[in-house]
Design a protein around this motif. Structure first.
Motif: not given
Length: 227
Positions: A108-114, A116-126, A214-218
């Motif tokens: 279910n890898w694509q669901a995981l990536l979706d 994680l991107r929504a949860e973390m991609a735009h967060h301002p700190i690591e 990252g905002t540019q992908g994973h």
């Protein structure tokens, strides 16, 4: 000069009809935000504010994942309207997390990536998360393990492995975000991944992957042949 109340009401009614009749795709991004804000601040023309928010945060994804304090700093945004933005993000994250939890993660890898991107991609700190899996590769726990500066979050091998033992994890997936937007792994990312994988191997705890968001992908260190 503001928009007359009757014109504003008619405009919102037309947005509502398009939304209910044809779904969210019938509305542009600024119209989605405009209508959402209208529910929070009904006596105001919210189109200019919606457009200002999208400009400030670089689009819908950036707005929905922005920190509450950052949204509040935009002129015209109060606690009620900030909460409206944040509740949409919270609901979306729960939906995406549920999609991950319902099937084995590796199939279910694509669901995981979706998620994680929504949860973390735009967060301002690591941030560093560890996904704990059982013997069937079902998600049993998703935990935040570390939070750092704008470009660094501490990861301690012993803490990761100890927590996996406590939870009875058969496998783990490491995840962290790069606030720069570039998901390319650093030398430190590769080294810590290999250290965790080596420590886990001795205890029969597999490290399936280390995903960098990252905002540019994973990036997947497993797919890149780095673990």
């Amino acid at each position: 000069m503001g928009v007359p109340a009757e014109d504003s009401a008619g405009h919102r009614a037309r947005l509502r009809e398009r939304l209910l009749g044809n779904g969210g795709d019938a509305l542009l991004d600024h119209e989605l935000v405009e209508y959402l804000l209208a529910l929070a601040i009904p006596r105001r023309d919210t189109k200019p504010l919606a457009k200002a928010l999208l400009r400030e945060f670089g689009g819908l994804a950036g707005l929905l994942t922005a920190d509450a304090d950052a949204i509040r700093r935009v002129p015209g945004m109060g606690d009620t309207s900030v909460a409206a933005i944040r509740i949409v993000h919270a609901a979306a994250i729960r939906l995406l997390r549920a999609n991950v939890a319902e099937r084995p993660v590796l199939s279910n890898w694509q669901a995981l990536l979706d998620y994680l991107r929504a949860e973390m991609a735009h967060h301002p700190i690591e941030r560093v998360r560890v996904l704990h899996l059982n013997t069937r590769n079902m998600l049993i726990r998703d935990e935040l393990m570390g939070e750092g500066s704008i470009d660094e979050a501490p990861v301690h091998v012993r803490e990761v492995i100890r927590r996996a033992i406590d939870l009875g994890s058969a496998a783990i997936i490491l995840v962290h975000n790069h606030p720069s937007g570039d998901p390319s792994p650093s030398r430190a990312d590769i080294e810590i991944t290999r250290a965790v994988a080596e420590a886990g191997k001795r205890l029969n705890i597999a490290v399936h992957d280390h995903i960098i968001i990252g905002t540019q992908g994973h990036s997947s260190l497993r797919a890149m042949g780095l673990i």
